[in-house]
Design a protein around this motif. Sequence first.
Motif, short mmCIF file in Angstrom:
data_model
loop_
_atom_site.label_atom_id
_atom_site.label_comp_id
_atom_site.label_asym_id
_atom_site.label_seq_id
_atom_site.Cartn_x
_atom_site.Cartn_y
_atom_site.Cartn_z
N ALA A 90 4.10 5.10 -14.74
CA ALA A 90 4.95 5.75 -13.74
C ALA A 90 4.27 5.82 -12.37
O ALA A 90 4.92 5.60 -11.34
CB ALA A 90 5.32 7.16 -14.22
N ILE A 91 3.00 6.14 -12.33
CA ILE A 91 2.32 6.29 -11.04
C ILE A 91 2.26 4.97 -10.29
O ILE A 91 2.56 4.90 -9.08
CB ILE A 91 0.90 6.87 -11.24
CG1 ILE A 91 0.99 8.32 -11.73
CG2 ILE A 91 0.09 6.78 -9.95
CD1 ILE A 91 -0.34 8.96 -12.05
N GLY A 92 1.89 3.90 -10.97
CA GLY A 92 1.81 2.59 -10.32
C GLY A 92 3.15 2.12 -9.80
O GLY A 92 3.25 1.58 -8.68
N LEU A 93 4.21 2.31 -10.59
CA LEU A 93 5.54 1.89 -10.15
C LEU A 93 5.99 2.69 -8.94
O LEU A 93 6.55 2.14 -7.97
CB LEU A 93 6.54 2.06 -11.30
CG LEU A 93 6.33 1.13 -12.50
CD1 LEU A 93 7.28 1.51 -13.63
CD2 LEU A 93 6.54 -0.33 -12.09
N ALA A 94 5.77 4.02 -8.98
CA ALA A 94 6.15 4.86 -7.84
C ALA A 94 5.35 4.51 -6.60
O ALA A 94 5.87 4.54 -5.47
CB ALA A 94 5.95 6.33 -8.20
N MET A 95 4.11 4.16 -6.79
CA MET A 95 3.25 3.81 -5.66
C MET A 95 3.74 2.53 -4.97
O MET A 95 3.89 2.49 -3.74
CB MET A 95 1.83 3.63 -6.16
CG MET A 95 0.80 3.59 -5.06
SD MET A 95 -0.86 3.57 -5.78
CE MET A 95 -1.83 3.64 -4.27
N ASP A 96 4.01 1.50 -5.75
CA ASP A 96 4.49 0.25 -5.16
C ASP A 96 5.86 0.43 -4.50
O ASP A 96 6.14 -0.14 -3.45
CB ASP A 96 4.56 -0.85 -6.23
CG ASP A 96 3.22 -1.56 -6.41
OD1 ASP A 96 2.30 -1.31 -5.61
OD2 ASP A 96 3.11 -2.36 -7.35
N GLY A 97 6.72 1.24 -5.14
CA GLY A 97 8.03 1.49 -4.56
C GLY A 97 7.93 2.19 -3.22
O GLY A 97 8.65 1.85 -2.26
N THR A 98 7.03 3.17 -3.12
CA THR A 98 6.86 3.90 -1.86
C THR A 98 6.26 3.00 -0.79
O THR A 98 6.68 3.04 0.38
CB THR A 98 5.95 5.12 -2.08
OG1 THR A 98 6.52 5.94 -3.10
CG2 THR A 98 5.81 5.92 -0.80
N LEU A 99 5.29 2.19 -1.14
CA LEU A 99 4.67 1.29 -0.18
C LEU A 99 5.67 0.27 0.36
O LEU A 99 5.58 -0.17 1.52
CB LEU A 99 3.48 0.57 -0.81
CG LEU A 99 2.24 1.44 -1.06
CD1 LEU A 99 1.21 0.67 -1.88
CD2 LEU A 99 1.64 1.89 0.26
N ALA A 100 6.66 -0.09 -0.47
CA ALA A 100 7.69 -1.03 -0.01
C ALA A 100 8.64 -0.38 1.00
O ALA A 100 9.25 -1.07 1.82
CB ALA A 100 8.49 -1.54 -1.21
N LEU A 101 8.74 0.95 0.95
CA LEU A 101 9.68 1.67 1.82
C LEU A 101 9.02 2.24 3.07
O LEU A 101 9.67 2.38 4.11
CB LEU A 101 10.35 2.81 1.04
CG LEU A 101 11.25 2.40 -0.13
CD1 LEU A 101 11.70 3.63 -0.90
CD2 LEU A 101 12.46 1.61 0.38
N VAL A 102 7.75 2.63 2.96
CA VAL A 102 7.05 3.28 4.07
C VAL A 102 6.23 2.24 4.83
O VAL A 102 5.33 1.62 4.24
CB VAL A 102 6.13 4.41 3.56
CG1 VAL A 102 5.38 5.04 4.73
CG2 VAL A 102 6.95 5.46 2.82
N PRO A 103 6.50 2.04 6.10
CA PRO A 103 5.76 1.02 6.87
C PRO A 103 4.37 1.50 7.25
O PRO A 103 4.02 2.67 7.10
CB PRO A 103 6.63 0.86 8.13
CG PRO A 103 7.27 2.20 8.31
CD PRO A 103 7.53 2.72 6.91
#
Length: 222
Positions: A90-103
Amino acid sequence: MSIASGLHGRHLTRRLVQLYVGLTLYGVSSALLVRSGLGLEPWGVLHQGLAEKTGLTIGVVSIIVGAVVLLLWIPIRQRPGLGTVSNVFAIGLAMDGTLALVPDVHGLAGRIPLLAVGIVLNGVATGLYIAARFGPGPRDGLMTGLHRLTGRSIRLVRTAIEVAVVATGFLLGGSVGVGTVLYALAIGPLAQFFLRRFAVPEPDPVSTAVSTATPEGAILRR
């Protein structure tokens, strides 16, 4: 503790929600620390360094490292819970998802608030998922397993592991900075504060004993 342990009794829905919200927010907070560019939490330094060398995303590296650390539980006879396995993914998936959205953020006027939000949010996330009582994360379980095997204090074992992790990550190109120091100083008090706020009532004295014996309980009592 087995993976199915704790999947019964009162407050189950609340505990499951807390677990997955907490793990998701942990990944979000770690991504915010990356975007701040002012230094990561100890394991984040290692994840970023490995990501730099392998070309994988930092979230994928986090998942791989979590799985490898979980395998190290076998010789030290640690048993995972639902929270342990969920933590890996869960942590890794949430991390990559956030990095894709936050510039990327440029300039200290934006990076400092991002760092502060990331650290506080990490404390909130830690309090949420620990209070859910579904078992330790892979890295915490490694720490307490080594503590049990070696007889060394939790503080000493935790410090030794995190120094080794930060040093290795730094040599691989991970980001060490003021954020790393601030995180180390702030995360204990923040996690303890939010753990109390999100505590789920214990069902009985036996469960209380089990909960306070978990690695997270040992961390917060150190």
